[in-house]
Design an enzyme around this catalytic site. Structure first.
Site, mmCIF file in Angstrom:
data_model
loop_
_atom_site.group_PDB
_atom_site.id
_atom_site.type_symbol
_atom_site.label_atom_id
_atom_site.label_comp_id
_atom_site.label_asym_id
_atom_site.label_seq_id
_atom_site.Cartn_x
_atom_site.Cartn_y
_atom_site.Cartn_z
ATOM 1 N N GLY A 56 -68.376 -64.617 17.615
ATOM 2 C CA GLY A 56 -68.858 -63.277 17.124
ATOM 3 C C GLY A 56 -68.762 -63.113 15.313
ATOM 4 O O GLY A 56 -67.517 -63.826 14.945
ATOM 5 N N HIS A 217 -60.650 -58.856 17.988
ATOM 6 C CA HIS A 217 -61.607 -57.782 18.286
ATOM 7 C C HIS A 217 -61.443 -56.575 18.348
ATOM 8 O O HIS A 217 -61.981 -55.494 18.744
ATOM 9 C CB HIS A 217 -62.453 -58.301 19.411
ATOM 10 N N ASP A 381 -50.502 -44.311 -11.354
ATOM 11 C CA ASP A 381 -50.654 -45.331 -10.370
ATOM 12 C C ASP A 381 -49.677 -45.030 -9.090
ATOM 13 O O ASP A 381 -49.524 -45.543 -8.146
ATOM 14 C CB ASP A 381 -50.685 -46.829 -10.548
ATOM 15 N N GLY A 382 -48.924 -43.743 -9.148
ATOM 16 C CA GLY A 382 -47.847 -43.425 -8.210
ATOM 17 C C GLY A 382 -46.674 -44.282 -8.091
ATOM 18 O O GLY A 382 -46.425 -44.222 -6.866
ATOM 19 N N THR A 384 -44.051 -43.924 -10.718
ATOM 20 C CA THR A 384 -42.829 -43.472 -11.389
ATOM 21 C C THR A 384 -41.854 -43.392 -10.732
ATOM 22 O O THR A 384 -40.642 -43.657 -10.989
ATOM 23 C CB THR A 384 -43.372 -42.178 -12.332
ATOM 24 N N SER A 426 -42.089 -47.381 -19.066
ATOM 25 C CA SER A 426 -40.806 -46.661 -19.103
ATOM 26 C C SER A 426 -39.710 -47.420 -19.301
ATOM 27 O O SER A 426 -38.801 -46.947 -20.048
ATOM 28 C CB SER A 426 -40.702 -45.978 -17.746
ATOM 29 N N PRO A 525 -45.167 -36.516 -14.561
ATOM 30 C CA PRO A 525 -43.981 -37.147 -13.779
ATOM 31 C C PRO A 525 -42.635 -37.527 -14.267
ATOM 32 O O PRO A 525 -41.446 -37.364 -14.211
ATOM 33 C CB PRO A 525 -44.253 -38.234 -13.012
#
Length: 539
Positions: A56, A217, A381-382, A384, A426, A525
């Site tokens: 498959g 599968h 980009d989340g 910090t 940072s 932030p």
């Protein structure tokens, strides 16, 4: 639509056409779309034993990605997770089989066994020499009479394929394939099920759990287990693989089931090879995406006991699109840092109040990791919170090496530590901040004035100013108000942080790349981190 497909009925043919178009002329196909979908080596002359496999679709790059010199001669592609028809398999056999014969490599699924088996019988009736081997490497269910075929199938493709390329006859290739199958063990683990095009996704794995021993599968696994990171996942997998496994050299294949990131796969590989289980691994294939279950967020591990000659066959180059190569597992030689990068550190000195103060500050940032990441996800980009928490943990770990009793040297030491342990913009900006504060302190400035000098230097190099939607919006007013006490500084920092939520454009930092709609109403932030720090110190 959350998948890049066109019409569902055209998925497999379009995928085959894309694979062939990008093959550089090494692959072609038989006529007969859409019922017969067979990818073939374009240079095949029928002078040697042919190897045919398939099944498959939905396992890409398997199986077409392993067609080429040194591996498969042809791959037969069915619909997604469905065996190809007898006619499609027979077409492949007849197209590639010469006097040397053909070896069919079949994974142990009922549809594949039946369709490949009947095609083999019909091909023999045409006078062709055809042998069949069934791969049943899944050890998730040890008492199951019909174990499934998983990514360990690729060991068979590679070793038998290399033998055929070297001129081995059909009997030798078949005997070797059966030996490899008997010596191969595989098991998978996933954090999520797969998304079958045109079908509702079965969300049977709850958050915080993983499924062990599931098929390619999307079939349910043996059990659901707690998910506790890469080391734990490898431990659960290798516990199963280790049962009755001989303490002899093995090759391991580390396979991405489709949805794991390259970063995750590299971490899983490190966890595997550095574990006790890894002591018996001398060769490694991957980590790579080789036999997938569409977009399943998981991995599988296959191991095969090595016999004489296997290493040579596994390491021989194969002219295929998806084989990542087989390499020896060796301990790396770590090189020393170049001259000039080994820092000159001030002597460590103890000062309990300073240690407690710094540790307290670090713990505030560590506790805020999740909240700051959520804020950063609105404008970046989340990461910090993770960046600040990681640097804080490193600073706590280095606390007893710092000159805590000499604040001038301490500023510089913190700057040096952050330059080494804190990534992103940072990290370098805060390293500049503390280094410049140390220079100012050495000239006799008070703590507040030294910190302001550090901030001035950071602004000069980084380019951020009040109103630019960065940590400066909270840090500058806090330092200005510091002479009036920590409560005043905390109030000023919070006001500055709240101010950033009203700024719909940024002139510095990552938020400067984001449109106004995404920024509106969200506190920066970095500014939030400063505000939380001062509020905690003032409490």
């Amino acid at each position: 639509m959350k998948q890049f497909i066109n019409a569902k009925q055209d998925m497999v043919t379009e995928a085959i056409d894309g694979t062939i178009a990008a093959s550089g002329g090494t692959l072609t196909r038989l006529d007969g779309y859409p019922h017969i979908r067979v990818v073939v080596r374009s240079d095949w002359d029928k002078s040697k034993v042919a190897l045919v496999s398939g099944g498959g679709s939905g396992h890409e790059p398997a199986h077409a990605g392993f067609v080429g010199e040194g591996m498969l001669t042809a791959a037969v592609c069915g619909d997604v997770f469905a065996s190809p028809s007898v006619d499609a398999v027979l077409a492949a056999i007849l197209a590639v089989t010469g006097p040397a014969g053909c070896l069919l490599i079949v994974k142990n699924y009922t549809g594949d066994r039946l369709n490949f088996g009947l095609a083999a019988e019909r091909a023999r009736a045409f006078g062709h020499k055809v042998t069949v081997v069934i791969v049943d490497d899944d050890i998730a269910l040890p008492d199951l009479p019909q174990a499934r075929g998983l990514a360990g199938t690729l060991f068979v493709h590679k070793i038998a394929g290399a033998m055929a390329a070297s001129g081995a006859n059909l009997d030798a290739c078949t005997i070797a394939a059966k030996r490899v199958i008997a010596s191969t063990r595989s098991i998978g683990l996933s954090l999520d099920t797969c998304s079958v095009p045109g079908s509702l996704k079965e969300d049977r794995i709850p958050p915080g759990m993983a499924e062990l021993g599931l098929g390619i599968h999307g079939e349910a696994g043996v059990e659901q287990v707690a998910s506790a990171g890469a080391v734990d996942a490898i431990a659960k997998v290798t516990e199963k693989l280790s049962v009755d496994m001989p303490k002899t050299p093995h090759v391991v294949l580390i396979n991405n089931l489709g949805g794991a990131s390259c970063l995750e796969m590299a971490i899983l590989t490190d966890s595997l090879l550095s574990s006790d289980f890894g002591q018996n691994i001398s060769l490694v294939v991957g980590p790579s995406t080789m036999m997938t279950a569409l977009d399943m967020h998981g991995f599988s591990v296959s191991v095969c006991e090595l016999a004489d000659g296997d290493e040579k066959f596994l390491k021989e180059a194969a002219q295929v699109l998806a084989w990542p190569g087989c390499r020896s597992v060796d301990k790396p030689v770590v090189l020393p840092l170049p001259d000039g990068l080994t820092p000159i550190r001030a002597p460590a000195s103890a000062h309990a109040p300073t240690k407690a103060f710094l540790t307290n500050c670090c713990e505030v940032l560590i506790a805020s990791e999740g909240d700051l990441n959520l804020l950063d996800a609105k404008s970046g980009d989340g990461d910090t919170g993770s960046t600040l928490a990681g640097a804080s943990r490193a600073l706590i770990g280095a606390m007893d090496t710092l000159p805590l009793a000499d604040h001038t040297q301490l500023y510089r030491a913190i700057g040096l530590e952050l330059s080494q342990t804190m990534g992103g913009s940072s990290g370098v900006l805060l390293a500049i901040f503390f280094a410049a504060a140390g220079d100012a302190s050495s000239s006799g400035q008070t703590m507040r004035d030294a910190l302001i000098s550090g901030l001035d230097r950071m602004r000069q190099i980084g380019g951020a100013n009040p109103g630019d939607r960065t940590m400066v919006d909270a840090l500058l007013p806090a330092l200005d108000a510091l002479n009036d006490g920590l409560p005043s500084a905390a109030t000023a920092a919070r006001k500055g942080a709240q101010y950033t939520a009203s700024l719909t454009s940024a002139k510095a930092g990552r938020a400067s790349y984001i449109n106004a709609e995404q920024l509106d109403g969200h506190i920066d932030p970095g500014a939030e981190a400063v505000a939380r720090l001062f509020e905690h110190l003032a409490s």
